[in-house]
Every structure is written in C-alpha cells, then in structure tokens.
Scaffold this active site. Structure first.
Site, PDB file in Angstrom:
ATOM      1  N   LYS A  72      22.499 -16.088  58.224  1.00  0.00           N
ATOM      2  CA  LYS A  72      22.169 -15.939  56.799  1.00  0.00           C
ATOM      3  C   LYS A  72      23.029 -16.883  55.962  1.00  0.00           C
ATOM      4  O   LYS A  72      24.223 -16.687  55.800  1.00  0.00           O
ATOM      5  CB  LYS A  72      22.392 -14.506  56.298  1.00  0.00           C
ATOM      6  CG  LYS A  72      21.705 -14.330  54.942  1.00  0.00           C
ATOM      7  CD  LYS A  72      22.198 -13.200  54.116  1.00  0.00           C
ATOM      8  CE  LYS A  72      23.346 -13.516  53.225  1.00  0.00           C
ATOM      9  NZ  LYS A  72      23.107 -14.552  52.187  1.00  0.00           N
TER      10      LYS A  72
ATOM     11  N   GLY B 294      33.722 -15.418  54.123  1.00  0.00           N
ATOM     12  CA  GLY B 294      33.461 -15.128  52.711  1.00  0.00           C
ATOM     13  C   GLY B 294      34.640 -14.389  52.116  1.00  0.00           C
ATOM     14  O   GLY B 294      35.778 -14.522  52.585  1.00  0.00           O
ATOM     15  N   SER B 295      34.356 -13.588  51.097  1.00  0.00           N
ATOM     16  CA  SER B 295      35.436 -12.914  50.380  1.00  0.00           C
ATOM     17  C   SER B 295      36.002 -11.756  51.189  1.00  0.00           C
ATOM     18  O   SER B 295      35.307 -11.137  52.005  1.00  0.00           O
ATOM     19  CB  SER B 295      34.903 -12.403  49.038  1.00  0.00           C
ATOM     20  OG  SER B 295      33.848 -11.498  49.275  1.00  0.00           O
TER      21      SER B 295
ATOM     22  N   VAL C 102      33.954  -8.479  50.654  1.00  0.00           N
ATOM     23  CA  VAL C 102      32.726  -8.323  51.462  1.00  0.00           C
ATOM     24  C   VAL C 102      33.093  -8.199  52.948  1.00  0.00           C
ATOM     25  O   VAL C 102      32.459  -7.446  53.684  1.00  0.00           O
ATOM     26  CB  VAL C 102      31.734  -9.480  51.210  1.00  0.00           C
ATOM     27  CG1 VAL C 102      30.541  -9.399  52.152  1.00  0.00           C
ATOM     28  CG2 VAL C 102      31.254  -9.449  49.763  1.00  0.00           C
TER      29      VAL C 102
ATOM     30  N   GLU D  82      36.561 -14.426  58.570  1.00  0.00           N
ATOM     31  CA  GLU D  82      37.389 -15.487  57.980  1.00  0.00           C
ATOM     32  C   GLU D  82      37.275 -15.317  56.471  1.00  0.00           C
ATOM     33  O   GLU D  82      36.212 -15.566  55.895  1.00  0.00           O
ATOM     34  CB  GLU D  82      36.864 -16.850  58.465  1.00  0.00           C
ATOM     35  CG  GLU D  82      37.927 -17.929  58.400  1.00  0.00           C
ATOM     36  CD  GLU D  82      37.843 -18.738  57.124  1.00  0.00           C
ATOM     37  OE1 GLU D  82      38.474 -18.288  56.134  1.00  0.00           O
ATOM     38  OE2 GLU D  82      37.161 -19.762  57.110  1.00  0.00           O
TER      39      GLU D  82
ATOM     40  N   CYS E 130      38.839 -21.736  50.960  1.00  0.00           N
ATOM     41  CA  CYS E 130      39.641 -20.539  51.248  1.00  0.00           C
ATOM     42  C   CYS E 130      41.099 -20.884  51.518  1.00  0.00           C
ATOM     43  O   CYS E 130      41.983 -20.085  51.256  1.00  0.00           O
ATOM     44  CB  CYS E 130      39.032 -19.759  52.399  1.00  0.00           C
ATOM     45  SG  CYS E 130      38.619 -20.802  53.791  1.00  0.00           S
TER      46      CYS E 130
ATOM     47  N   GLU F 166      42.707 -14.552  44.385  1.00  0.00           N
ATOM     48  CA  GLU F 166      42.023 -15.791  44.762  1.00  0.00           C
ATOM     49  C   GLU F 166      41.051 -16.175  43.641  1.00  0.00           C
ATOM     50  O   GLU F 166      40.083 -15.466  43.375  1.00  0.00           O
ATOM     51  CB  GLU F 166      41.260 -15.591  46.075  1.00  0.00           C
ATOM     52  CG  GLU F 166      40.690 -16.893  46.585  1.00  0.00           C
ATOM     53  CD  GLU F 166      39.979 -16.762  47.917  1.00  0.00           C
ATOM     54  OE1 GLU F 166      39.218 -15.798  48.105  1.00  0.00           O
ATOM     55  OE2 GLU F 166      40.171 -17.648  48.771  1.00  0.00           O
TER      56      GLU F 166
HETATM   57  P1  ADP Z   1      31.653 -15.315  47.291  1.00  0.00           P
HETATM   58  O1  ADP Z   1      32.251 -14.200  46.489  1.00  0.00           O
HETATM   59  O2  ADP Z   1      32.564 -16.451  47.485  1.00  0.00           O
HETATM   60  O3  ADP Z   1      30.260 -15.680  46.872  1.00  0.00           O
HETATM   61  P2  ADP Z   1      30.800 -13.544  49.297  1.00  0.00           P
HETATM   62  O4  ADP Z   1      31.745 -12.890  50.235  1.00  0.00           O
HETATM   63  O5  ADP Z   1      30.190 -12.719  48.219  1.00  0.00           O
HETATM   64  O6  ADP Z   1      31.548 -14.799  48.755  1.00  0.00           O
HETATM   65  O7  ADP Z   1      29.598 -14.232  50.075  1.00  0.00           O
HETATM   66  C1  ADP Z   1      29.700 -14.830  51.333  1.00  0.00           C
HETATM   67  C2  ADP Z   1      28.447 -14.501  52.112  1.00  0.00           C
HETATM   68  O8  ADP Z   1      28.389 -13.097  52.271  1.00  0.00           O
HETATM   69  C3  ADP Z   1      27.130 -14.916  51.445  1.00  0.00           C
HETATM   70  O9  ADP Z   1      26.218 -15.326  52.447  1.00  0.00           O
HETATM   71  C4  ADP Z   1      26.678 -13.619  50.808  1.00  0.00           C
HETATM   72  O10 ADP Z   1      25.272 -13.546  50.623  1.00  0.00           O
HETATM   73  C5  ADP Z   1      27.124 -12.608  51.839  1.00  0.00           C
HETATM   74  N1  ADP Z   1      27.286 -11.234  51.314  1.00  0.00           N
HETATM   75  C6  ADP Z   1      27.606 -10.841  50.051  1.00  0.00           C
HETATM   76  N2  ADP Z   1      27.626  -9.498  49.965  1.00  0.00           N
HETATM   77  C7  ADP Z   1      27.333  -9.022  51.192  1.00  0.00           C
HETATM   78  C8  ADP Z   1      27.213  -7.710  51.765  1.00  0.00           C
HETATM   79  N3  ADP Z   1      27.391  -6.612  51.034  1.00  0.00           N
HETATM   80  N4  ADP Z   1      26.924  -7.611  53.080  1.00  0.00           N
HETATM   81  C9  ADP Z   1      26.753  -8.720  53.838  1.00  0.00           C
HETATM   82  N5  ADP Z   1      26.836  -9.963  53.361  1.00  0.00           N
HETATM   83  C10 ADP Z   1      27.121 -10.135  52.067  1.00  0.00           C
END
Ligand code: ADP
Length: 500
Positions: A197, A250-251, A254, A272, A306, A404
């Site tokens: 995804k 990602g964050s 999440v 990561e 990051c 961050e």
């Molecule tokens: P940022 O805040 O930098 O956009 P995110 O952690 O929100 O980083 O996003 C990184 C990835 O995680 C993206 O592909 C996003 O669609 C996905 N994502 C965001 N929320 C969720 C969730 N609740 N479950 C799974 N994937 C998620």
C-alpha cells in the site's frame, strides 16, 4: 476538464512518457496481475504540491480490495508459479526490475517530483538507489542458506530458511520509490508474495513500478498494489488474518496502531518509525564540512526524512559561529519549482503537512526560540512551500526540540563536553540516527557506542547503503531493514531432525 488529465502548468517540461502515464485514465489497483478499479468504484485525487493541482485520479481501495489482493497473493504463494520458481529465476526477476527502473529512471524521477515535491536531482538519485536495492537483493536470492546443526551422533539435524508467506507492506510518501525497494526487493528475494500500500499522497511512482514489474514478467499475484487511505486500506492490511508479516514505515503513532492490529494473528512485524536525530558538532570539527553536510542532513527532501538532522548540538566555544554559518547556508537554498534543476528545495508534500509545519513555526515563536533563518512559508503564491528554518536559543526540553516536525526545521542547542552531548543527544523518545563531527578518533568511536541510535554517522550525515542495516532504537521502531537483516525479516527458520 478531463478528470484524468494532468492539469500541471509545467506540462511543457514533462517527458512524453510521463504525460502519457498521467493521462491514461484513472489509475487502478494491481491485483492478481490485472489492473482493476476499486470494488466500491471510489477514487481520490493525487495532487502536485508545487502547484496545488490534480495530477491524476487514483482508485481508492479499501477492505474488500485488500481481501482480493491477499487472496491473489496467497494463491501465488501456495499454488502459483512462485513457490517452484527457484532462487536463480527469482534473482533474474529482481535484476530485470533493476534494469527497468534504470531504463525508465527519468520518467520515474519526474513522477516522484510531481507527486512528492522533492527537487528533481533528489528524485533522480532516489530512482538510482531503488534500482541498486533491487539489484542488491537479486544477489541475495541465491545466497539464502540454512545450517547443519551439530546434534547428537545418532541424529542428523539441519535448518531451512523459508519464505514467511504473504507480506503486507505499508509505505510512506517521503521516499515513494526507495521505500518500496527496501521492502519489496528482499520480500521477493526470499520467495514471499506482497500486498503493497503506497501512501495516498504519492501513489504514482508505485503504480508505474507495478507496470514495470509486470513488464519484467513477475508472475501474477506476486506483487499486488492497493492504493487508498491509511485508516481504511492500511488498517485492513494491519488487521488481515491471512497476512503473515507486516512491514511498515511511517509515523510512530501509526506504527503503534499496526502493532496492536497485528496481534490478531500474531503477524511478524517490522516498524521503521519517526526520529529526532542528534547531530553533534565538536569545536575540533572541520567546520566548513560540518556546516555544509548538516544543512543537507536537515534540508534534503524538505526535511521530510525520518533520520533528518533536526537537533544540532554545538559545543559552546563554536556555537555562535556555527549558528551564523548554518543560517547562511539555509538562506542560500533555492526554494521553488522542483522540476527545475537549479532548485534545491521544493514544497512540502501536502496541505496537511504544510499546515502542520507552519503550526510548529508558530509554536517556536511561542516557546521563545530565535529565528535565525526562515521561520515562515515561502513567497510562492501557490504550493506548500516553507522556508528552510534554523532556530537558536532553543532548549532540548521545548516541544520543537522533542517532537518530529517532518519539515525543513532545525534547532541549534549548545553543549559543554562529551558527557553533556551524550546526555542531551539521548534525551529523546526516538533513536533512529545520530551524527558526530570531531577530528578526535577515539572520541568519535566512544560517542558512536554511547548514542542510542540505529545508525551513527561520524563526520558525515545520512549515508544509507543497502549493504548495512537501518532501523531504530526506542520509539523509532524495531527490526532492521537492508543488508542480511532484511533476509531475516522475510524468512522463517525450520529445524529438521533425522534419526540415523
Ligand atoms: P505521515 O504522518 O508521515 O503521513 P503515516 O504514518 O500517517 O505518516 O503514513 C504512513 C503510511 O501509513 C501511509 O501509507 C498511510 O496511508 C498509512 N497509514 C496511516 N494510517 C494508518 C492506519 N491506521 N493503519 C495502517 N496504515 C496507515
């Protein structure tokens, strides 16, 4: 307006192949080797952040589409061509993908810049790194060994290293092609199948790579791509009972949701996550080099990295000089159209990110930091631009030093001695990266041991090579990607005993 045509005012400088890709109609999901619309029929717009214009319309996958993709990946893993293909053939696929990335590097780089906003030179480098990573893991495919175990003489015991199965991979928007290569290449090298995804902000490089993977002949169902939003498509991957492993970049917020969701079927998890990396400059450092590379360490990709060098700790005796010089470097940066080769900083990726970073600039003023460079949005009438920003007079306890920001913003904080540098440097919930600038070799290595971070750079910043592990201590995640460590992330180990 043709809803799928690019409305980009810079069309004139786009390659015909990019224009053709953008105008080919709404982008679809890749499931079981075929491009299909989302079952719900829903779509979303992906935006060019430099102009706030629609680049393309993209299928909005959700639970039902993830289900289909998982079924296709399962079928390819258990019964399709993939399990019987053997490592030499898998290696050839990965080499072929690397070649196709290189042949199409200019187009991929333009798609990265259009979707993400980073300067074109950085996108060209990203495409090259992605190709290199596919090639590196192509090399691994034929070198994944088990062991013979020195068991009792009446037994023969060996272990097998086997693919885990269906891997869900959720990636971010800051490196829309390189983060795919970090995950897809080792997963396929080990014989797994993938449901990927991409981030909703930057789906286009992933979709073009999907086309190239089909062109490389990767069998149906081995790579599936579901575009869509995090809380729907992403969450469906995290919770899916038939996904064996989930890899997420990602964050931290999440990442914690993914970890919780993965408990349902005890998926293997690698995360990561975020960082707030200390970049420590001693008085004996080569100051010119430290200033130039620290600026790059924080401002590359608009600071949306990051492991960005966001907390600069500078020894008291050179604090003023360093602050002045890094602010001057920030002011030299050319903010503007990212497709222009002379631009050194583009816009942030999205309106949401723009608002978030501008919110931190406001907070910095409220917390009493001194603005030495930037501190405001760019002068461009359109686009999510923020000026490269340096704050002095900041304390390590302020929110701008702890959270961050994920934008082009650094705080410069003084320290007294080695001990103080380590204490302040480690005083964070994160532990992704750190750097030390000094001409004293033993001090450099002492600090490399003392800093709690997954990567430490000595007299350099931000070097990442697929041969070396990358990942975080503390709330920057767990599991190490790259090098042989990704082979460990994407394999199970089985012990076999034979009674002689
Ligand atoms: P940022 O805040 O930098 O956009 P995110 O952690 O929100 O980083 O996003 C990184 C990835 O995680 C993206 O592909 C996003 O669609 C996905 N994502 C965001 N929320 C969720 C969730 N609740 N479950 C799974 N994937 C998620």
């Amino acid at each position: 307006m043709n809803e799928s045509a690019p409305q980009n005012s810079n069309c004139r400088i786009l390659l015909p192949s990019v224009l053709e890709f953008l105008s080919r109609g709404p982008k679809k999901l890749l499931i079981g080797g075929k491009w299909v619309p989302a079952k719900s029929g829903k779509t979303f717009e992906t935006i060019n952040p430099a102009h706030e214009e629609v680049l393309a319309i993209v299928a909005e996958g959700d639970n039902a589409d993830v289900d289909d993709a998982v079924q296709a990946a399962r079928k390819a893993f258990e019964g399709g061509k993939w399990p019987v293909i053997g490592p030499h053939q898998r290696a050839r696929y990965l080499f072929r993908i690397a070649e196709l990335i290189e042949t199409n590097a200019k187009e991929l780089a333009k798609l990265i810049t259009l979707d993400n906003g980073k300067p074109i030179e950085e996108s060209i480098a990203e495409a090259a790194r992605a190709a290199e990573t596919f090639r590196y893991y192509g090399g691994w495919a034929t070198k994944i060994y088990g062991e013979t175990n020195p068991s009792d003489p009446s037994l023969f015991s060996y272990s097998l290293r086997e693919p885990i199965g269906v891997c869900g991979q959720i990636i971010p928007w800051n490196g829309p092609l390189s983060t795919i290569s970090w995950k897809v290449a080792p997963a396929l090298a080990c014989g797994n199948t993938v449901v990927l995804k991409p981030a909703e902000q930057t789906p286009l490089p992933a979709l073009r790579l999907g086309e190239l993977m089909l062109e490389a002949g990767v069998p149906e169902g081995v790579i599936n791509i579901v575009t869509g939003f995090g809380p729907t498509a992403g969450a469906a991957i995290g919770a899916h009972p038939d996904i064996d492993k989930v890899a997420f970049t990602g964050s931290t917020e999440v990442g914690k949701l993914i970890l919780r969701a993965s408990a349902g079927n005890l998926k293997r998890v690698s995360l990561e996550l975020g960082g707030k990396s200390p970049n420590i400059i001693f008085a004996d450092a080569d100051l010119e080099r430290a200033v130039a590379l620290s600026a790059r360490g924080v401002f590359r990709n608009q600071g949306q990295v990051c492991c960005a060098a966001t907390r600069m700790f500078v020894q008291e005796s050179i604090y003023d000089e360093f602050a002045e010089r890094i602010a001057a470097k920030a002011n030299e940066i050319k903010l503007g159209e990212p497709l222009d080769k002379t631009t050194t900083m583009g816009p942030l990726v999205s309106q949401e990110q723009h608002e978030r970073v501008l919110g931190y600039l406001k907070l910095a003023r409220e917390e009493g930091a001194d603005t030495r460079a930037g501190g405001e949005r760019g002068p461009q009438p359109k686009g999510y631009f923020v000026k490269p920003t340096i704050y002095t007079g900041a304390k390590n306890g302020m929110r701008i030093s702890r959270e961050e920001i994920f934008g082009p913003v650094a705080v410069v904080i003084p320290f007294k001695d080695e001990n103080d540098a380590v204490i302040q440097g480690n005083d964070t919930i994160y532990g992704l990266a750190a750097a030390v600038w000094t001409r004293d070799l033993s001090r450099a290595h002492k600090l490399a041991r003392a800093l709690k971070a997954g990567s430490v750079w000595l007299n350099c910043y931000g070097i990442i090579d697929p041969i070396a592990p990358f990942g975080g201590y503390k709330q920057s995640g767990f599991g190490r990607e790259l090098g042989m460590h990704s082979i460990e992330l994407y394999t199970e180990i089985k012990s076999v005993y034979v009674k002689l």
